[in-house]
Design a protein around this motif. Sequence first.
Motif, PDB file in Angstrom:
ATOM      1  N   LYS A  10       0.847  -1.210   0.000  1.00 38.23           N
ATOM      2  CA  LYS A  10       0.000   0.000   0.000  1.00 38.23           C
ATOM      3  C   LYS A  10       0.879   1.256   0.000  1.00 38.23           C
ATOM      4  N   HIS A  64      -8.832  -3.427  -5.925  1.00 41.87           N
ATOM      5  CA  HIS A  64      -8.624  -3.459  -4.473  1.00 41.87           C
ATOM      6  C   HIS A  64      -9.663  -2.572  -3.785  1.00 41.87           C
ATOM      7  N   GLU A 124     -11.279 -10.457  -0.592  1.00 42.35           N
ATOM      8  CA  GLU A 124     -10.943  -9.625   0.553  1.00 42.35           C
ATOM      9  C   GLU A 124     -12.197  -8.961   1.100  1.00 42.35           C
ATOM     10  N   GLY A 131      -7.355  -4.558   7.275  1.00 43.73           N
ATOM     11  CA  GLY A 131      -6.727  -3.593   8.168  1.00 43.73           C
ATOM     12  C   GLY A 131      -7.436  -3.444   9.507  1.00 43.73           C
ATOM     13  N   SER A 178      -6.532  -9.012   7.066  1.00 45.58           N
ATOM     14  CA  SER A 178      -5.981  -9.357   8.387  1.00 45.58           C
ATOM     15  C   SER A 178      -5.430 -10.780   8.445  1.00 45.58           C
TER      16      SER A 178
HETATM   17  P1  PGA Z   1      -4.533  -6.328   5.613  1.00 47.67           P
HETATM   18  O1  PGA Z   1      -4.736  -5.851   4.101  1.00 47.67           O
HETATM   19  O2  PGA Z   1      -3.751  -7.616   5.565  1.00 47.67           O
HETATM   20  O3  PGA Z   1      -3.763  -5.212   6.273  1.00 47.67           O
HETATM   21  O4  PGA Z   1      -5.888  -6.509   6.192  1.00 47.67           O
HETATM   22  C1  PGA Z   1      -5.023  -6.768   3.079  1.00 47.67           C
HETATM   23  C2  PGA Z   1      -5.209  -6.054   1.766  1.00 47.67           C
HETATM   24  O5  PGA Z   1      -5.827  -4.985   1.732  1.00 47.67           O
HETATM   25  O6  PGA Z   1      -4.734  -6.532   0.709  1.00 47.67           O
END
Ligand code: PGA
Length: 250
Positions: free
Chosen positions: A12, A95, A166, A172, A212
């Motif tokens: 990111k 995404h 996702e 997150g 996560s």
């Molecule tokens: P995260 O993000 O592992 O921090 O939850 C995953 C993603 O957005 O690809």
Amino acid sequence: MPRIPFIAGNWKMNTLKASAIELAKAVAQGSPRSGVEVGVAPPFVYLDAVAQALAGSPVLLGAQDAFYEKSGAFTGEISVDMLKDVGVKFVLTGHSERRHVLHESPELVGKKAAAVYNGGLILVHCVGEKLDERDGNKTLAVVEAQLKELNPQSIADPARLVIAYEPVWAIGTGRNATDAQAQEVHAFIRQTLGKMWNPDFAGRVRIQYGGSMKPENAKGLLDQPDVDGGLIGGAALKAESFLAIVNAAK
Ligand code: PGA
């Protein structure tokens, strides 16, 4: 035919040049050469530096986005050809942060996905429902609509298509989907791909879980029959936790 798991780090808008290089070198050093495919997607401006840090390793370089036009007056945008030029092998489309923070429309996401695949790269197409959609029993309908941003007529090689499931409420937040919740949607995704293409094609597409995923929950998720890897955000920013997930996938 067994699917080789694919673990990809989505950095990111994180790292600076020195920390990006350091992280890339540690991932390159710690990644196995077989049994699992590993990739990292750093910010655009560090792609070139990270490519050099990964040189000689099996780790694939990825980009977090790409524009669909080949070149021209598109201020601020980056084309697939530019990404290939610096060694990118896979690109994320759809995404949730691009859909919901940058307000990319399904039409725009579809055009980007087509450009990535047609450009010869591995397409990692992300799908997933928001919390109110899950609570409203709309998860499968949302995921199906996002899969239908892809055009089966133009995508023929299952090795160059990856779907990342996702759930937006898991990204997150520290709150991952349970193993069973992930498997249910992954199985639905494979079934939908089977209808859009055919079951043989669907059986070869890797479906990553994202949201996560961390060393503590990776094994349970990756053990699900239709979970073929992970798209990792927060836990990809430290080589130790990212490599622990890589090893759980092996
Ligand atoms: P995260 O993000 O592992 O921090 O939850 C995953 C993603 O957005 O690809």
